[in-house]
Design a protein around this motif. Structure first.
Motif, PDB file in Angstrom:
ATOM      1  N   ILE A 229       0.830  -1.204   0.000  1.00 14.27           N
ATOM      2  CA  ILE A 229       0.000   0.000   0.000  1.00 14.27           C
ATOM      3  C   ILE A 229       0.864   1.252   0.000  1.00 14.27           C
ATOM      4  N   VAL A 230       1.892   1.289   0.837  1.00 19.42           N
ATOM      5  CA  VAL A 230       2.761   2.473   0.896  1.00 19.42           C
ATOM      6  C   VAL A 230       3.557   2.600  -0.406  1.00 19.42           C
ATOM      7  N   ALA A 231       4.090   1.514  -0.909  1.00 16.33           N
ATOM      8  CA  ALA A 231       4.901   1.577  -2.132  1.00 16.33           C
ATOM      9  C   ALA A 231       4.073   2.047  -3.317  1.00 16.33           C
ATOM     10  N   ASN A 232       2.906   1.445  -3.525  1.00 18.86           N
ATOM     11  CA  ASN A 232       2.055   1.815  -4.657  1.00 18.86           C
ATOM     12  C   ASN A 232       0.646   1.298  -4.409  1.00 18.86           C
ATOM     13  N   ALA A 233      -0.142   2.081  -3.705  1.00 18.96           N
ATOM     14  CA  ALA A 233      -1.509   1.686  -3.341  1.00 18.96           C
ATOM     15  C   ALA A 233      -2.373   1.399  -4.558  1.00 18.96           C
TER      16      ALA A 233
END
Length: 159
Positions: A99-103
């Motif tokens: 989610i933080v890297a690429n939600a």
């Protein structure tokens, strides 16, 4: 060198420095079918204290969209993203990393920024100024900063 050229040079320098030695490059992150990322992006444990700092400032600034009771001393918590209290009980570490890297991998159409992505951006500046940055952009967070934010999020359990 003009200000525009300096900006492009700085963006290129940041993009090349953003992927530290040993870190998984943004384009090489392996998301599972649901968007989770099982492997650490750095192989180094996240620093929850630095993650806490990133929640409020810099490129992280998570509380601009999310409320977090544990950070109640900070002003202006957002309401457009879900409350993060108890997030470590609702999601796994791999889910939170994804989610933080690429939600957008997990939640198609989300307005949450992709914090560890360098390509595939829509550049509306081309239509308005003709000066949108070209090529790869530096990720908003480094691989270690993603790990730090995830480490902090993993401390947010229901009490």
């Amino acid at each position: 060198m003009g200000r525009f050229a300096l900006g492009i040079a700085a963006t290129f320098a940041a993009a090349t420095m953003a992927v530290a030695e040993g870190a998984i490059a943004p384009g090489d992150v392996e998301y599972d079918e649901y968007g989770a990322v099982a492997a650490s992006l750095t192989g180094v444990a996240g620093d929850a204290e630095n993650g806490k700092l990133l929640m409020n400032k810099g490129a992280g600034n998570c509380i601009a969209c999310h409320a977090v009771s544990a950070l109640s001393e900070l002003s202006f918590h957002g309401e457009i993203g879900p409350m993060l209290d108890g997030v470590a009980d609702r999601w796994t570490e791999a889910d939170l990393r994804g989610i933080v890297a690429n939600a957008k991998v997990m939640f198609d159409g989300t307005m949450m920024p992709s914090f560890y992505k360098t390509t595939g951006y829509t550049r509306p500046g081309d239509a308005y100024t003709g000066k949108a940055a070209q090529g790869e952009l530096a990720p908003l967070l480094t691989a270690q900063e993603v790990e730090d934010v995830v480490a902090y999020l993993m401390t947010l359990k229901e009490t």
